[in-house]
Scaffold this motif. Sequence first.
Motif, PDB file in Angstrom:
ATOM      1  N   ALA A 631       0.684  -1.084  -0.343  1.00 43.17           N
ATOM      2  CA  ALA A 631       0.010  -0.016  -0.101  1.00 43.17           C
ATOM      3  C   ALA A 631       1.068   0.918  -0.250  1.00 43.17           C
ATOM      4  N   VAL A 632       1.837   1.063   0.458  1.00 44.94           N
ATOM      5  CA  VAL A 632       2.960   2.157   0.717  1.00 44.94           C
ATOM      6  C   VAL A 632       3.550   2.551  -0.542  1.00 44.94           C
ATOM      7  N   LYS A 633       3.874   2.075  -1.011  1.00 44.13           N
ATOM      8  CA  LYS A 633       4.922   1.826  -2.572  1.00 44.13           C
ATOM      9  C   LYS A 633       3.851   2.000  -3.248  1.00 44.13           C
ATOM     10  N   LEU A 669      -6.354   0.749   5.274  1.00 46.89           N
ATOM     11  CA  LEU A 669      -6.582   2.045   4.967  1.00 46.89           C
ATOM     12  C   LEU A 669      -5.032   2.864   4.545  1.00 46.89           C
ATOM     13  N   SER A 670      -4.562   3.410   3.827  1.00 46.18           N
ATOM     14  CA  SER A 670      -3.696   4.237   3.805  1.00 46.18           C
ATOM     15  C   SER A 670      -4.301   5.133   2.549  1.00 46.18           C
ATOM     16  N   GLY A 671      -2.829   7.032   2.699  1.00 43.79           N
ATOM     17  CA  GLY A 671      -3.732   7.878   2.302  1.00 43.79           C
ATOM     18  C   GLY A 671      -4.822   8.640   2.853  1.00 43.79           C
ATOM     19  N   GLY A 694      -0.604  10.168   5.251  1.00 44.77           N
ATOM     20  CA  GLY A 694      -0.666  10.695   4.190  1.00 44.77           C
ATOM     21  C   GLY A 694      -0.454  12.090   4.005  1.00 44.77           C
ATOM     22  N   ILE A 695       0.069  12.663   2.510  1.00 48.90           N
ATOM     23  CA  ILE A 695      -0.288  13.650   2.517  1.00 48.90           C
ATOM     24  C   ILE A 695      -0.850  14.247   0.917  1.00 48.90           C
ATOM     25  N   PRO A 696      -1.457  15.395   0.326  1.00 45.72           N
ATOM     26  CA  PRO A 696      -2.038  15.784  -0.917  1.00 45.72           C
ATOM     27  C   PRO A 696      -1.073  15.285  -1.756  1.00 45.72           C
ATOM     28  N   ILE A 697      -1.519  14.345  -2.976  1.00 47.91           N
ATOM     29  CA  ILE A 697      -0.391  13.907  -3.884  1.00 47.91           C
ATOM     30  C   ILE A 697      -1.051  14.731  -5.254  1.00 47.91           C
ATOM     31  N   ILE A 707       3.413   8.352   4.326  1.00 50.08           N
ATOM     32  CA  ILE A 707       2.662   7.234   3.535  1.00 50.08           C
ATOM     33  C   ILE A 707       2.567   5.771   5.121  1.00 50.08           C
ATOM     34  N   LYS A 708       1.189   6.199   5.477  1.00 45.66           N
ATOM     35  CA  LYS A 708       1.170   5.011   6.776  1.00 45.66           C
ATOM     36  C   LYS A 708       0.029   4.249   5.764  1.00 45.66           C
ATOM     37  N   THR A 709      -0.609   3.293   7.211  1.00 49.08           N
ATOM     38  CA  THR A 709      -1.724   2.308   7.109  1.00 49.08           C
ATOM     39  C   THR A 709      -1.904   2.033   8.077  1.00 49.08           C
ATOM     40  N   ARG A 710      -3.208   1.333   7.784  1.00 50.16           N
ATOM     41  CA  ARG A 710      -4.293   1.593   9.031  1.00 50.16           C
ATOM     42  C   ARG A 710      -4.741  -0.349   8.963  1.00 50.16           C
ATOM     43  N   GLU A 711      -4.999  -0.824   9.722  1.00 49.88           N
ATOM     44  CA  GLU A 711      -5.855  -1.620   9.345  1.00 49.88           C
ATOM     45  C   GLU A 711      -7.317  -1.317  10.338  1.00 49.88           C
ATOM     46  N   ILE A 712      -8.534  -2.089   9.160  1.00 48.23           N
ATOM     47  CA  ILE A 712      -9.460  -1.637   9.955  1.00 48.23           C
ATOM     48  C   ILE A 712     -10.432  -3.205  10.092  1.00 48.23           C
ATOM     49  N   ALA A 713     -10.746  -3.162  10.988  1.00 51.07           N
ATOM     50  CA  ALA A 713     -11.879  -4.374  11.319  1.00 51.07           C
ATOM     51  C   ALA A 713     -13.134  -4.731  10.693  1.00 51.07           C
TER      52      ALA A 713
END
Length: 787
Positions: A631-633, A669-671, A694-697, A707-713
Amino acid sequence: MMDERSSKRPARLGSFRAKFILVVGGAVLFDLLVSGGLALWNVQRLSRDATLEVGQGLEAASQEYIRTYADSTAAQVSLLLRQVHSDVGTLAGVLQAQIDDPERNSDVGAAIARTSPGSVSLVYDEKGKWSQNLPGSASVVSVWGYLLGPDHRPKPDIQRDLETSAVLDIVAPSLLQHGASKLQMYYIGPKERPIFRTAPYTDQAQTFDRLYSGHNEADFWDFFFPGLYESWQSWAKDAKTRPVADDITQTAPYTDAITGKLIVSFFHPLWTADRQDVAGTAGADITLDQLAQIVENVKVAQSGFGFLAMSDGNVVAINSTGEKTLGLRSASDASGAGALTGLERSLKGSSQPAIAKLALDREQGIQHLLLQQDGNEVPYIAIVKKLPATNLWVSGPVRQEAMLLGVVVPEREIQASLYAAQAKISEATNRIVLYQILAILMSLLIVTIAVFAASKRITSGISALAGAAKRIQAKDYSVRVAITSRDEVGEAGEAFNRMAEEISYHTENLEQLVEERTAQIEDAKEEISTLNAQLQRENRRLGTELAVAERIQLMVLPLHQELEEFQALEIAAYMRPAEEVGGDYYDVLKSGNRLKIGIGDVTGHGLESGVLMLMVQSVARALQEAGNTDAVKFLTDLNSALFKNIVRTKIDKHLTLAFLDYDGKEMILSGQHEEVVVVRANGEVERIDTMDLGIPIGLEADISAFIKTREIAFEKGDLILLHTDGITEAENDAGELFGIERLCREALRLKDQSAEKVVSGIVATLMLFIGSQKIYDDITLLAVRHR
């Protein structure tokens, strides 16, 4: 002859000179005032008459132009309908010829069954309880459950109809490719055997199952077209019972089950060989867009428009400007056409009293209306024409229908040339009056000098002056008086000569000035016409480019069938751009057993934002197809490609962008984007802030550090909502925002519904909240439900 001193001596009150001055001067003064006053009066009268004549002429020309325009547009609509009638009649003629010759009909059916078995070979659907041929044939044929035997195979008479109706595969494709543009052509069997064969091939029965519950157990004709078949049967017994002397029957506009578009259907009943009963029907559908395009392209003056309405006032085609001007209210009414969904937008329900009172049962020529706009009454010109009458089915017996074509244009626009001409006439009149007053004053001055300069030899001088004055009256400005003395008469002669020279000079210069000014006006008029033509061409070009961009943008959105491919998830989406081309982005990408759902919002909206949105879609799909699962890449590579394109194209835009990655077990979830709303099966609502992910693209070349990620149940029964700020920042008439809290409440209220109903329910609440307020930002909403 008087000497110099006597000529300068002031006249005594009782002297001849004083009497001469009093009598002659008074008479001349009176004459000048009367003639000058008459001249001014005549100029004013001529100005009024000219203004009246020009006004009447331009008004008549304008009204004739509107009438001609309405006649031309009505002819275009009638031509389209006649072309469709012709194509349906051609198909009906082929099918009727087969019915009239049973032996040939049987031979043709057997031949087609041998050469194209896919046209008559059916597969039974256990879930739907109907049979239908497989894709690959030129047409789809559906046989409803009550027409099948215990072995789920068509009954013998149904099988014969299947084979003989396959002749449609030969005729319909050619008719669809030529003539008027048609959505589909079809054959429907008689009431006891209503098989449904349609070209081209579609998921026909599957769509009917989804939209029309219970249709497979009900009589087809009574379920979908109550009263229509019975009307045809009465025609078979007595052709005079037809409302219009034509077998073609047209439906009111309704929503097509397969395409979801507003369409109009045209039926041509087929008769038994003895012409005593109905043997089915041949039909064709056209989209309402084809009629609407002709009417919505009406352009009279700057903001004139056209509309197409049924005889009961229901408007079926009008552009957005016209809809607002006429004060129409739109609503879908599913109860007005049996199982079909119709369109309701009536002139009689207009918020404009003048429109609601329009007489629709007859043509009235040019009408002058006062319409309310921004609290003011604005005069409009309208003309309503009746199109040729047709047979119409809405629900129940077929009735006569004569559609109405209207053209509406503001009076101030169509009569702009009249006002300009009147202004020019008024300007010219004022200028002539001013010149006339100056001439009178100058004449008074000259006469006064001449009278005071008169002498005892004035009689002879007067004769010479009278003769010269007559030549001046005959427009001979070259006349001059001979100076024979140096006394008052001589001075009068010299003054006359100077006057003649000045009149000649001013007359010649005035003519030259008028010619020069006329030439300048003609040059300016030609230049304005050229600029107007260039502006119209540029407007057409820009409009075409925006339409192409809008079409391309809609083409890359996920198809409805793509959203239904995921077994574990229900996915539904809605997007509405604020302009022709929007800047919102959403996509659903599948690679193997992995699913990536993206949503984004480009700054601003319009063509540049739409182009950047298309870049995001293309790059994201390419990365997904390349197997990028990190997701980050994924976001880092996508940003790198977009940043380079933004620099190259000099588009001063960027976007917030977030993705959900789902592999069947974990939801990542990322971005950075708007808050993600999660509604649990137990009714708990979670709001997940993405600011730290994240920050705006498009702002930086490398964003990997942000960029970071978060797991959602994500368990069964859970619902996830993704949205753009076009929803939460939408305003009502009072300036109040829709807000994230209201969105959460609506999601909680609809949590037990399907994803599609969640989206449609929230959108309906949002539109009711917005009301008549303008939508300033693109609106996008996605719902993902765990089955």
